[in-house]
Write an enzyme that holds these catalytic residues in place. Structure first.
Site, PDB file in Angstrom:
ATOM      1  N   ASP A 120       0.797  -1.277   0.112  1.00  0.00           N
ATOM      2  CA  ASP A 120      -0.087  -0.012   0.063  1.00  0.00           C
ATOM      3  C   ASP A 120       0.877   1.293   0.085  1.00  0.00           C
ATOM      4  OD1 ASP A 120      -2.712   1.253   0.488  1.00  0.00           O
ATOM      5  OD2 ASP A 120      -1.587   2.187   2.072  1.00  0.00           O
ATOM      6  N   TYR A 142       2.598  10.610  -0.551  1.00  0.00           N
ATOM      7  CA  TYR A 142       3.696  10.075   0.068  1.00  0.00           C
ATOM      8  C   TYR A 142       5.103  10.438  -0.145  1.00  0.00           C
ATOM      9  CZ  TYR A 142       0.363   6.738   2.411  1.00  0.00           C
ATOM     10  OH  TYR A 142      -0.904   6.216   3.105  1.00  0.00           O
TER      11      TYR A 142
END
Length: 334
Positions: free
Chosen positions: A49, A54
């Protein structure tokens, strides 16, 4: 490793998912990140994931490179869209058709794959009509760029509305990704019951409460050097709510329970979330390969009711259960 179905679908995922939030592209060097991914693969983890936000897209690149050469059909790769990316312009965020269409193509390029198994709405978007968002997700699925759709941190009512629209469009909304741990149980009152009726599974993040449930933080003592509590890039903000003496003293009471079960504190914490039948997988992160190996020891562990009661007694009133704490950022425009 054991595997569970994700929602009301035929897709199986590993009980433990490897996630690279707050690590790849920021906390750890790429070479270490690659070794962590390899450790996950070696331990039987097949589900990975990430999200475009990010490390402002870098985490996807790192994961894509780390998985290069692996048999794609043997992996389940998840990513997400919503939060700002790139130069963070006025259309570089949210769940508009424009942002979803551009983001999925960019994510696939960074991940080095033709499709993701699960494409997730990272939060609920109060500025974009839900109909527009779900139609855009349906188009992504029909284009073969994602097999299923999911969401993250949506309330019970948002899940119901989103699921109804997805169903009408002929696509499967099969998962929700909330924060869930022994200390943070806000999904149990409303989100889990609604999800069970809708055929939606939870893929939970922070099962060890950003490291607090490992026992590494002691009341009244300085935080360990290099720990998430000392991470000025975002980790310290996330963990702050657990770093009070009352909570840390309660967590220390879990050590004898873990010892009796021949588990580490981290394994006990991950195993605990996996006892919830609505949880398909628990996401773990790592800054060292040995952390992956430790956490994977929770797979397949069965905790009887007496153990669960002892956990509840040890933690007492430090457990958070307020359903209203499941929430997305407010509208960006007034």
């Amino acid at each position: 490793m054991e595997f569970r179905y994700l929602g009301n679908s035929g897709l199986k995922v590993s009980e433990i998912t490897y996630g690279n939030w707050l690590t790849h592209g920021s906390q750890v060097e790429n070479e270490v990140a690659t070794r962590c991914v390899q450790a996950a693969l070696d331990e039987g983890i097949s589900t990975f994931d990430t999200a475009d936000t990010y490390a402002n897209t870098v985490a996807e690149e790192v994961l894509g490179k780390a998985l290069k050469g692996e048999r794609r059909e043997s992996l389940e790769i998840f990513t997400k869209v919503y939060f700002p990316t790139g130069p963070m312009g006025h259309n570089d965020t949210g769940l508009s058709r424009k942002h979803i269409r551009e983001s999925i193509d960019a994510s696939l390029k960074r991940l080095g794959t033709d499709y993701v198994d699960l494409y997730q709405a990272h939060r609920f978007d109060y500025e974009t009509p839900l109909e527009e968002t779900m139609q855009a997700f349906a188009d992504v699925v029909r284009a073969g760029k994602a097999l299923y759709i999911g969401v993250s941190e949506w309330t019970a009512d948002q899940l119901k509305e989103g699921h109804a629209l997805a169903d009408a469009l002929g696509v499967q909304l099969i998962s929700n990704q909330p924060q869930y741990s022994m200390l943070w149980r806000v999904i149990e009152g409303e989100v889990v019951p609604a999800s069970e009726k809708l055929g939606i599974s939870q893929v939970v993040f922070s099962p060890i409460a950003q490291g607090v449930l490992t026992g590494k933080y002691s009341p009244g003592k300085d935080f360990p050097e290099g720990s998430r509590a000392t991470d000025t890039k975002g980790g310290a903000d996330m963990i702050a709510k657990f770093l009070n003496n009352k909570t840390l003293k309660a967590v220390a009471k879990l050590q004898p329970i873990a010892d009796e079960l021949d588990l580490t504190m981290a394994q006990l914490a991950v195993a605990w979330v996996l006892q919830n039948p609505n949880v398909a997988s628990a996401i773990i992160g790592a800054s060292r390969p040995e952390q992956v190996r430790d956490n994977v020891g929770a797979a397949g562990v069965k905790l009887d009711k007496s153990v669960l009661k002892r956990v509840d007694k040890a933690l007492g009133k430090v457990v958070e259960t307020d359903a209203s704490l499941t929430q997305s950022p407010p509208a960006r425009l007034s």
